[in-house]
Design a protein around this motif. Structure first.
Motif, short mmCIF file in Angstrom:
data_model
loop_
_atom_site.label_atom_id
_atom_site.label_comp_id
_atom_site.label_asym_id
_atom_site.label_seq_id
_atom_site.Cartn_x
_atom_site.Cartn_y
_atom_site.Cartn_z
N LYS A 195 12.97 -1.88 -0.53
CA LYS A 195 11.56 -1.67 -0.99
C LYS A 195 11.46 -0.20 -1.74
CE LYS A 195 8.90 -5.09 1.46
NZ LYS A 195 8.36 -5.42 2.71
N MET B 87 0.78 -1.30 0.14
CA MET B 87 0.09 -0.15 0.06
C MET B 87 0.94 1.29 0.04
SD MET B 87 -2.75 1.21 -0.47
CE MET B 87 -4.19 0.26 0.26
N ASN C 7 11.70 3.19 4.46
CA ASN C 7 10.83 1.83 4.80
C ASN C 7 11.94 1.31 5.76
OD1 ASN C 7 8.73 -0.17 4.42
ND2 ASN C 7 10.38 -1.30 3.58
N ALA D 58 2.18 -1.87 8.94
CA ALA D 58 1.40 -2.87 9.16
C ALA D 58 0.42 -2.62 10.27
CB ALA D 58 2.21 -4.16 9.57
N SER E 108 -4.16 0.41 9.13
CA SER E 108 -5.46 0.10 9.63
C SER E 108 -5.29 -0.18 11.18
CB SER E 108 -5.96 -1.51 9.14
OG SER E 108 -6.04 -1.17 7.74
N SER F 124 13.00 -1.95 5.52
CA SER F 124 13.83 -2.57 4.46
C SER F 124 13.93 -1.59 3.47
CB SER F 124 13.35 -3.84 4.31
OG SER F 124 12.37 -4.63 5.31
P1 NAP Z 1 2.77 -5.11 3.71
O1 NAP Z 1 2.85 -5.21 2.21
O2 NAP Z 1 2.81 -6.34 4.41
O3 NAP Z 1 3.75 -4.10 4.51
C1 NAP Z 1 3.83 -3.81 5.60
C2 NAP Z 1 4.71 -2.77 5.92
O4 NAP Z 1 4.65 -2.55 7.40
C3 NAP Z 1 6.07 -2.62 5.37
O5 NAP Z 1 6.44 -1.45 5.00
C4 NAP Z 1 6.80 -2.93 6.65
O6 NAP Z 1 8.12 -2.87 6.72
C5 NAP Z 1 6.33 -2.28 7.72
N1 NAP Z 1 6.26 -2.94 9.09
C6 NAP Z 1 5.91 -3.80 9.55
N2 NAP Z 1 6.03 -3.96 10.86
C7 NAP Z 1 6.94 -2.90 11.14
C8 NAP Z 1 7.64 -2.30 12.22
N3 NAP Z 1 7.67 -3.15 13.37
N4 NAP Z 1 8.41 -1.14 11.87
C9 NAP Z 1 8.46 -0.60 10.81
N5 NAP Z 1 8.00 -1.04 9.73
C10 NAP Z 1 7.11 -2.04 9.79
O7 NAP Z 1 1.10 -4.51 3.95
P2 NAP Z 1 0.26 -3.36 3.25
O8 NAP Z 1 -0.55 -4.01 2.49
O9 NAP Z 1 1.17 -2.16 2.62
O10 NAP Z 1 -0.59 -2.67 4.41
C11 NAP Z 1 -0.04 -1.32 5.21
C12 NAP Z 1 -1.23 -1.17 6.10
O11 NAP Z 1 -2.08 -0.61 5.08
C13 NAP Z 1 -1.93 -2.10 6.90
O12 NAP Z 1 -2.40 -1.64 8.05
C14 NAP Z 1 -3.30 -2.59 6.06
O13 NAP Z 1 -4.15 -3.00 6.99
C15 NAP Z 1 -3.49 -1.07 5.37
N6 NAP Z 1 -4.22 -1.51 4.24
C16 NAP Z 1 -4.02 -2.20 3.24
C17 NAP Z 1 -4.68 -2.42 2.35
C18 NAP Z 1 -4.31 -3.48 1.20
O14 NAP Z 1 -4.92 -3.93 0.23
N7 NAP Z 1 -2.92 -3.85 0.95
C19 NAP Z 1 -5.94 -1.78 2.04
C20 NAP Z 1 -6.13 -0.80 3.23
C21 NAP Z 1 -5.40 -0.70 4.12
P3 NAP Z 1 9.44 -4.04 5.99
O15 NAP Z 1 9.22 -3.86 4.38
O16 NAP Z 1 10.46 -3.67 6.68
O17 NAP Z 1 8.87 -5.24 6.41
#
Ligand code: NAP
Length: 292
Positions: free
Chosen positions: A40, A16, A35, A70, A98, A37
């Motif tokens: 990315k 996202m 980010n 996340a 979220s 990591s």
């Molecule tokens: P994702 O692809 O799994 O990415 C997760 C992100 O969070 C990555 O940048 C990860 O960093 C980072 N992260 C996780 N734990 C962390 C920590 N402890 N410290 C620093 N960074 C951390 O997830 P996403 O789809 O982008 O979703 C992100 C948010 O958007 C979530 O809350 C999700 O519910 C919301 N959202 C997503 C969607 C969707 O369709 N994808 C729709 C609506 C809302 P690394 O790369 O370093 O692991």
């Protein structure tokens, strides 16, 4: 030369966050990214984003900072560290991950302590839908934060809806809508198993659901009117009818030897409402057993 209003930082480059940053780049913003990591960030840097050396650097780079990691705990881990704290004062932070209403309230309280103008957001879209005119993102919290970030937020979603200063509004709407969506998705996945068990094409079922979606939406809207009215009589689809329908799913699952968890769950709730004496009432009367 771009003015300060066109500078935005995006922290969190998962599926996202990357879509958010890419869309802002396409809309002509100067985008600073960070980010955990760093790899990315590489494709975005190739597209013109500036990679900050740290989260603090990303916060310092722009007056408006979007964060999409996340969880809210992850947001706090990124922004709450000692290095990032001094850069935060006076910044507009938009939380786009979220969370729950309590998460939003805790974030707002934290933002007040560190001098941040805080806006809570809830994205009602997938990454590929970001930037479309029909995409919705709900916002709540500081009105000045919404004003400061509005043009960028409208580049991300044609429907960037500010719901009001009560910070929990966006996450409450998010969870309400997602509850409905996830219920529908789980029902669809079970429907897919029904189709597979009869060697029918699951893609045909998906296409048919998309076509009848307005009628399903109408039923949900009617339930939304019935529940607060408390008037469950004159049922069009009674609890009993839905309970019997759910029992059919259970029967078919056993006959076809497919997983029966979803039908068992569905039949369980409808039967509970029948046993509570609501069988002849409108299906929405199930909410009375959920209230306990
Ligand atoms: P994702 O692809 O799994 O990415 C997760 C992100 O969070 C990555 O940048 C990860 O960093 C980072 N992260 C996780 N734990 C962390 C920590 N402890 N410290 C620093 N960074 C951390 O997830 P996403 O789809 O982008 O979703 C992100 C948010 O958007 C979530 O809350 C999700 O519910 C919301 N959202 C997503 C969607 C969707 O369709 N994808 C729709 C609506 C809302 P690394 O790369 O370093 O692991």
């Amino acid at each position: 030369m771009q003015n300060a209003q066109q500078q935005v930082s995006v922290i969190g480059l998962g599926a996202m966050g990357s879509a958010l940053a890419r869309t802002l780049l396409s809309a002509g913003y100067r985008v600073t990214v960070w980010n955990r990591s760093s790899e990315k960030a590489e494709p975005l840097v190739a597209e013109g984003a500036v990679l900050a050396p740290s989260a603090a650097g990303a916060v310092a780079a722009s007056p408006v900072v979007l964060i999409c990691v996340a969880t809210y705990e992850a947001t706090r881990a990124v922004l709450g560290n000692a290095e990032a704290q001094p850069a935060l004062k006076g910044r507009t932070i938009v939380e786009l991950g979220s969370g729950t209403p309590d998460d939003a309230r805790a974030s707002e309280a934290w933002a007040r302590e560190v001098g941040v103008d805080y806006l809570d957001g809830a994205i009602m879209a997938t990454p590929s839908q970001i930037g479309r005119r029909d995409t919705t993102i709900f916002f709540s919290g500081s009105e000045t934060a919404f004003g400061a970030s509005r043009s960028a937020l409208e580049a991300l979603a044609g429907r960037a809806v500010y719901m009001g200063p009560q910070v929990s509004l966006a996450s409450t709407w998010d969870l309400g809508v997602l509850s409905c969506l996830f219920g529908a998705l789980l029902g669809f996945f079970h429907g897919a198993r029904i189709f597979e068990s009869e060697s029918l094409k699951v893609s045909d079922l998906g296409a048919a659901i998309a076509e009848i979606a307005p009628a399903i939406g109408e039923m949900i809207k009617e339930s939304g009117d019935v529940i607060p009215s408390g008037l469950y009589e004159n049922a069009q689809s009674s609890v009993k009818t839905c309970a019997l329908g759910s029992e059919l799913f259970v029967k078919q699952a056993r006959e076809a030897k497919i997983n029966d968890e979803f039908p068992t769950f569905s039949a369980g709730l409808f039967n509970k409402a029948v046993n509570a004496g609501f069988g002849a009432q409108e299906a929405a009367a199930v909410v009375k057993v959920l209230r306990g």
